[in-house]
Scaffold this motif. Structure first.
Motif, PDB file in Angstrom:
ATOM      1  N   PRO A  75     -34.196  14.108 -10.792  1.00 54.10           N
ATOM      2  CA  PRO A  75     -35.124  13.292 -11.722  1.00 54.10           C
ATOM      3  C   PRO A  75     -35.089  12.075 -11.916  1.00 54.10           C
ATOM      4  O   PRO A  75     -34.315  11.379 -11.548  1.00 54.10           O
ATOM      5  CB  PRO A  75     -34.619  14.423 -13.001  1.00 54.10           C
ATOM      6  N   GLN A  90     -37.724  11.565 -16.839  1.00 49.86           N
ATOM      7  CA  GLN A  90     -37.592  13.173 -16.909  1.00 49.86           C
ATOM      8  C   GLN A  90     -36.298  13.383 -17.436  1.00 49.86           C
ATOM      9  O   GLN A  90     -36.051  14.310 -18.174  1.00 49.86           O
ATOM     10  CB  GLN A  90     -37.811  13.712 -15.345  1.00 49.86           C
ATOM     11  N   ALA A 107     -42.545  15.237 -16.542  1.00 49.89           N
ATOM     12  CA  ALA A 107     -41.666  15.073 -17.853  1.00 49.89           C
ATOM     13  C   ALA A 107     -41.997  15.921 -19.027  1.00 49.89           C
ATOM     14  O   ALA A 107     -41.229  16.454 -19.752  1.00 49.89           O
ATOM     15  CB  ALA A 107     -41.438  13.468 -18.160  1.00 49.89           C
TER      16      ALA A 107
END
Length: 479
Positions: free
Chosen positions: A26, A30, A56
């Motif tokens: 990520p 995020q 996100a």
């Protein structure tokens, strides 16, 4: 310790799907936002596009959508039609269950078709404020069961004059909804909106990515209004002759159409999108890396799985709506100390986006004229001359000397050579170059009217397809 999507709280099925798309870790936004949204908190995110903010907010929503119902459960507001389409495309790529129904509502599209989709049942609506209000006023968009509202690029909606529309929409939504607001900057009007409509929000902030590398040559081409972009791209590719490159588009449909047209024109090209199986993706990446395919047409989301070194070109067939995505795209070339070329096709209405990009990269980007027919022909003749010189240095040429000797009894040797070159040139000449076309003169510095800029984002209920009569207005619901 490496953070994974699994550790953020996403399901195994979602994590496996992300890995198949090429998402292994990520991004910062995020990592901060996903756990908060999964926990049901309101979120304010200060982040540029290009940092992964679409994932996100959309991944937590997708985790919690109830597919058994047919009501609108999530509403995502964006400042422009193009961004709305891009977000909807990303959600399509992210979903696992094909029963999910996502609808884009914005101007420039048939409102009748959007109403029919709403009546059949939709789980997620992505749209511009003007069209959303229009559908609310017609009593065709019901937000009684709404659980999530996302304000994407809130500062852009403010600058384009939509902030009152956004507030009007928020007042029609249930009080128990969850809200997240993403904005690159936080002017006073946005802070006021957050204070008024969000409940004890968690704030997440992501630093701005670095500017574009100086080793990348950035070229901008203005496409005339009377031209299609594919018509402009063909002579550009002929002049550039890229060894390898990614052509960025907004949607999977565009990827398929452009790939087909480029293949018809004789280019080594394939499409890369979320509908390909994992095996198909891996085979395409391998062919791309080995040089069997020179060009790949892809969306921003799908291109995450295209980790290919030594790209000579990046082509923005569709200019992104924001500067960070632009920098992220062109940063795929010019790596490891090498040089690269970034080409962007713009239309007159894209000039305001170009100005924003110039401010972000801190340099003026000259707008080039699309190569003319004479430019392309001169370039092709130069390449042909180089091939002749290579052939003259080879050994197989001797087997053709007897033919030349026989023809020399009747024709001048220079005429024979010219005829042979003409045959080779004509056989290799693509059909598009044989047709008549001229490049019109365009003034890239012509001022942009403010009304044009506003129209670009709004484009709500004024298109001619909006022929349904309006019903009584939806009563406002106080927070």
């Amino acid at each position: 310790m490496t953070i994974s999507f699994k550790s953020l709280g996403l399901s195994d099925v979602r994590v496996e799907h992300l890995e198949a798309m090429g998402f292994s870790e990520p991004t910062e936004i995020q990592t901060q936002a996903i756990p908060q949204l999964l926990a049901g908190r309101d979120v304010v995110g200060q982040s540029q596009t290009g940092t992964g903010k679409t994932a996100a907010y959309s991944l937590p929503i997708l985790e919690q959508i109830d597919l058994q119902g047919s009501e609108v459960q999530a509403l995502i507001l964006t400042p422009t039609r193009e961004l709305a389409q891009q977000v909807a495309q990303a959600i399509e790529d992210f979903w696992v269950n094909r029963k999910l129904r996502v609808l884009t509502v914005c101007g420039g599209q048939s409102i009748e078709r959007q109403i029919r989709s709403l009546r059949r049942g939709v789980h997620i609506v992505v749209g511009t404020p003007g069209r959303v209000i229009d559908l609310l006023d017609r009593n065709e968009l019901n937000l009684d069961q709404l659980q999530w509202v996302v304000l994407d690029e809130a500062d852009e909606m403010l600058s384009m004059g939509f902030i009152d529309d956004v507030k009007k929409i928020l007042r029609t939504t249930p009080e128990q909804r969850k809200t997240c607001c993403f904005s690159a900057t936080m002017p006073g009007a946005i802070r006021e909106l957050v204070q008024q409509f969000l409940k004890s929000p968690v704030t997440v902030t992501v630093s701005q990515p670095k500017a574009a590398p100086t080793r990348i040559e950035q070229k901008i081409y203005m496409v005339p209004r009377s031209w299609t972009k594919i018509k402009a791209l063909l002579p550009i590719l002929e002049m550039e002759d890229p060894e390898s490159g990614i052509i960025f588009v907004r949607t999977k449909r565009s990827a398929a159409e452009i790939t087909s047209k480029l293949q018809d024109a004789g280019h080594s090209v394939d499409e890369y999108h979320g509908d390909l199986s994992q095996n198909q993706r891996e085979r395409l990446v391998q062919r791309f890396r080995s040089g069997q395919v020179r060009l790949v047409v892809a969306t921003d989301i799908a291109a995450r799985g295209l980790d290919v070194e030594d790209l000579s070109h990046v082509i923005n067939y569709d200019l992104p709506d924001n500067t960070e995505t632009y920098i992220h795209r062109i940063g795929r070339t010019g790596r490891a100390g090498k040089t690269g070329t970034a080409i962007s096709l713009i239309q007159p209405m894209d000039r305001y986006l170009l100005r924003r990009i110039e401010r972000r990269v801190r340099q003026t980007l000259a707008v080039d004229k699309i190569p003319s027919r004479s430019d392309v022909e001169a370039h092709r003749l130069s390449k042909l001359q180089s091939k002749v010189q290579e052939t003259l240095a080879g050994e197989r040429m001797a087997s053709f000397l007897s033919t030349v000797k026989e023809l020399s009894a009747e024709y001048d040797p220079q005429a024979i050579a010219a005829a042979a070159l003409q045959m080779v040139y004509d056989q290799s000449c693509p059909n598009w170059l044989k047709s008549d076309w001229d490049v019109p003169n365009i003034d890239p510095n012509k001022p942009i009217k403010r009304s044009q800029l506003r129209k670009l984002g709004k484009q709500n209920s004024e298109d001619s397809s909006d022929s349904l009569p309006k019903k009584s207005a939806v009563p406002n619901k106080a927070r």
